[in-house]
Design an enzyme around this catalytic site. Structure first.
Site, PDB file in Angstrom:
ATOM      1  CB  THR A  15      -3.053   5.168   8.692  1.00 34.21           C
ATOM      2  OG1 THR A  15      -1.641   5.031   8.528  1.00 34.21           O
ATOM      3  CG2 THR A  15      -3.464   6.604   8.474  1.00 34.21           C
TER       4      THR A  15
ATOM      5  CG  ASN B 249      -7.266  -9.217 -10.621  1.00 36.16           C
ATOM      6  OD1 ASN B 249      -8.337  -9.322 -11.214  1.00 36.16           O
ATOM      7  ND2 ASN B 249      -6.787 -10.178  -9.859  1.00 36.16           N
TER       8      ASN B 249
ATOM      9  CE  LYS C 287      -3.890  -5.902  -8.374  1.00 35.02           C
ATOM     10  NZ  LYS C 287      -4.092  -6.807  -7.228  1.00 35.02           N
TER      11      LYS C 287
HETATM   12  P1  ATR Z   1      -1.446  -2.887  -0.813  1.00 30.67           P
HETATM   13  O1  ATR Z   1      -2.081  -2.380  -2.061  1.00 30.67           O
HETATM   14  O2  ATR Z   1      -0.426  -3.979  -1.024  1.00 30.67           O
HETATM   15  O3  ATR Z   1      -2.431  -3.246   0.243  1.00 30.67           O
HETATM   16  P2  ATR Z   1      -0.949  -0.334   0.418  1.00 30.67           P
HETATM   17  O4  ATR Z   1      -2.211   0.165  -0.160  1.00 30.67           O
HETATM   18  O5  ATR Z   1       0.258   0.538   0.401  1.00 30.67           O
HETATM   19  O6  ATR Z   1      -0.515  -1.681  -0.301  1.00 30.67           O
HETATM   20  O7  ATR Z   1      -1.230  -0.825   1.916  1.00 30.67           O
HETATM   21  C1  ATR Z   1      -0.245  -1.353   2.740  1.00 30.67           C
HETATM   22  C2  ATR Z   1      -0.850  -1.722   4.103  1.00 30.67           C
HETATM   23  O8  ATR Z   1       0.205  -2.202   4.940  1.00 30.67           O
HETATM   24  C3  ATR Z   1      -1.495  -0.561   4.829  1.00 30.67           C
HETATM   25  O9  ATR Z   1      -2.555  -1.035   5.626  1.00 30.67           O
HETATM   26  C4  ATR Z   1      -0.334  -0.077   5.698  1.00 30.67           C
HETATM   27  O10 ATR Z   1      -0.717   0.650   6.847  1.00 30.67           O
HETATM   28  P3  ATR Z   1      -0.961   2.255   6.735  1.00 30.67           P
HETATM   29  O11 ATR Z   1      -2.309   2.420   6.109  1.00 30.67           O
HETATM   30  O12 ATR Z   1      -0.900   2.723   8.133  1.00 30.67           O
HETATM   31  O13 ATR Z   1       0.153   2.802   5.861  1.00 30.67           O
HETATM   32  C5  ATR Z   1       0.265  -1.391   6.118  1.00 30.67           C
HETATM   33  N1  ATR Z   1       1.654  -1.256   6.573  1.00 30.67           N
HETATM   34  C6  ATR Z   1       2.742  -1.086   5.805  1.00 30.67           C
HETATM   35  N2  ATR Z   1       3.859  -0.999   6.575  1.00 30.67           N
HETATM   36  C7  ATR Z   1       3.428  -1.099   7.875  1.00 30.67           C
HETATM   37  C8  ATR Z   1       4.083  -1.091   9.162  1.00 30.67           C
HETATM   38  N3  ATR Z   1       5.418  -0.948   9.258  1.00 30.67           N
HETATM   39  N4  ATR Z   1       3.314  -1.229  10.271  1.00 30.67           N
HETATM   40  C9  ATR Z   1       1.977  -1.373  10.176  1.00 30.67           C
HETATM   41  N5  ATR Z   1       1.307  -1.397   9.010  1.00 30.67           N
HETATM   42  C10 ATR Z   1       2.019  -1.260   7.873  1.00 30.67           C
END
Ligand code: ATR
Length: 279
Positions: free
Chosen positions: A153, A86, A65
């Site tokens: 994060t 998209n 994207k």
């Molecule tokens: P997408 O494009 O689908 O949003 P991404 O950019 O990888 O995918 O983002 C995933 C989101 O899910 C992020 O906010 C991530 O948190 P971090 O920024 O801390 O990585 C969150 N996420 C994924 N696994 C997680 C977990 N086990 N606990 C809390 N947040 C999680």
């Protein structure tokens, strides 16, 4: 015959061919919509020859994207803000980019929670990844006064504030439950709750009873977050609605008619996700 496709890597899971195939049949259009696996190293070439290959355009999904945004001639204002595309469509031999995720989210919300206005409201968004960017921007465009972004994060939530301004309030994930009493919309944009992923563990006891709870995850159709919220009596918005509504504008740009998200289409895709689904 008008042709469109969805590109991604991997792409085998995409339900977009089923959605567009339903509309092509319903509107009796001589068209096709296929899945095309495109690996990251091939994206530039694929888009460069999109028109010559006979495509009116394509959908773009993970992981392309952001890169696709750099590879289109022009994009609309919302897409410029998101810097992610998209939907690609060809006009006069040029490639244009759009992002329909935000309108998919809002139109799904309006369909499942009619009359729920976000103007001057406060929302809590879980997650700060790619999906959160489109959702946060859409909520702000609807006139929300504050969007609390709770993320594991913190730096990524801070980045959203830098990007969209002071209406975005970054928050540590562990403090999300404290923010639910005065929010009118709670949205999960993370992959948590998706089949094969851990569940969200969020204490909803302080959630405003009139708040709407939405999830962008659509496998399962109703995540545990939504089950818990519905049990408390909150209105819930399932992720499948966003998937269906984000597809509307692409279809119209490539094939002409603006299609309807009908109960029949909803049931067709829901059954593909969960064969036991009954409407
Ligand atoms: P997408 O494009 O689908 O949003 P991404 O950019 O990888 O995918 O983002 C995933 C989101 O899910 C992020 O906010 C991530 O948190 P971090 O920024 O801390 O990585 C969150 N996420 C994924 N696994 C997680 C977990 N086990 N606990 C809390 N947040 C999680």
């Amino acid at each position: 015959m008008i042709r469109a496709c969805v590109i991604g890597w991997p792409i085998s899971h995409s339900r977009s061919p089923l959605i567009h195939g339903y509309w092509l049949e319903r509107y009796r259009i001589d068209g096709s919509y296929t899945r095309q696996p495109v690996e990251p190293s091939s994206l530039e070439t694929f888009l460069a020859v999109l028109s010559e290959a006979g495509y009116a355009g394509c959908n773009v999904t993970i992981p392309h994207k952001e890169k696709a945004f750099d590879l289109v001639t022009a994009a609309d204002e919302t897409t410029e803000r998101l810097r992610a595309v998209n939907t690609v469509f060809v006009r006069d031999g040029k490639r244009y980019g759009s992002n329909t995720d935000g309108e998919g989210f809002i139109n799904s919300l309006q369909q499942s929670a009619p009359g729920h206005s976000l103007k001057n409201s406060r929302a809590v968004v879980l997650g700060a990844g790619g999906a959160a960017v489109a959702v946060v921007n859409a909520i702000l465009e609807q006139g929300a006064s504050e969007v609390v972004v709770a993320n594991r994060t913190m730096e990524k939530a801070e980045l959203l504030k830098q990007r969209f301004g002071s209406r975005v309030v970054p928050l540590d994930w562990s403090k999300a439950a404290d923010q639910l009493s005065e929010c009118s919309l709670l949205v999960n944009t993370t992959s948590l709750g998706m089949k094969g992923q851990p569940e969200i563990t969020l204490d909803l006891s302080r959630l405003d009873p009139v708040a709407v709870v939405s999830d962008i995850v659509y496998v399962p159709l109703r995540t545990k977050l939504l089950v818990d919220a519905a049990e408390r009596g909150n209105t819930v918005v399932e992720g499948l609605g966003m998937l269906l509504h984000q597809a509307v504008r692409g279809f119209s740009l490539w094939f002409g008619p603006t299609p309807q998200v009908t109960p029949e289409l909803h049931t067709l895709i829901a059954r593909d996700i969960d064969p036991d689904y009954s409407s």
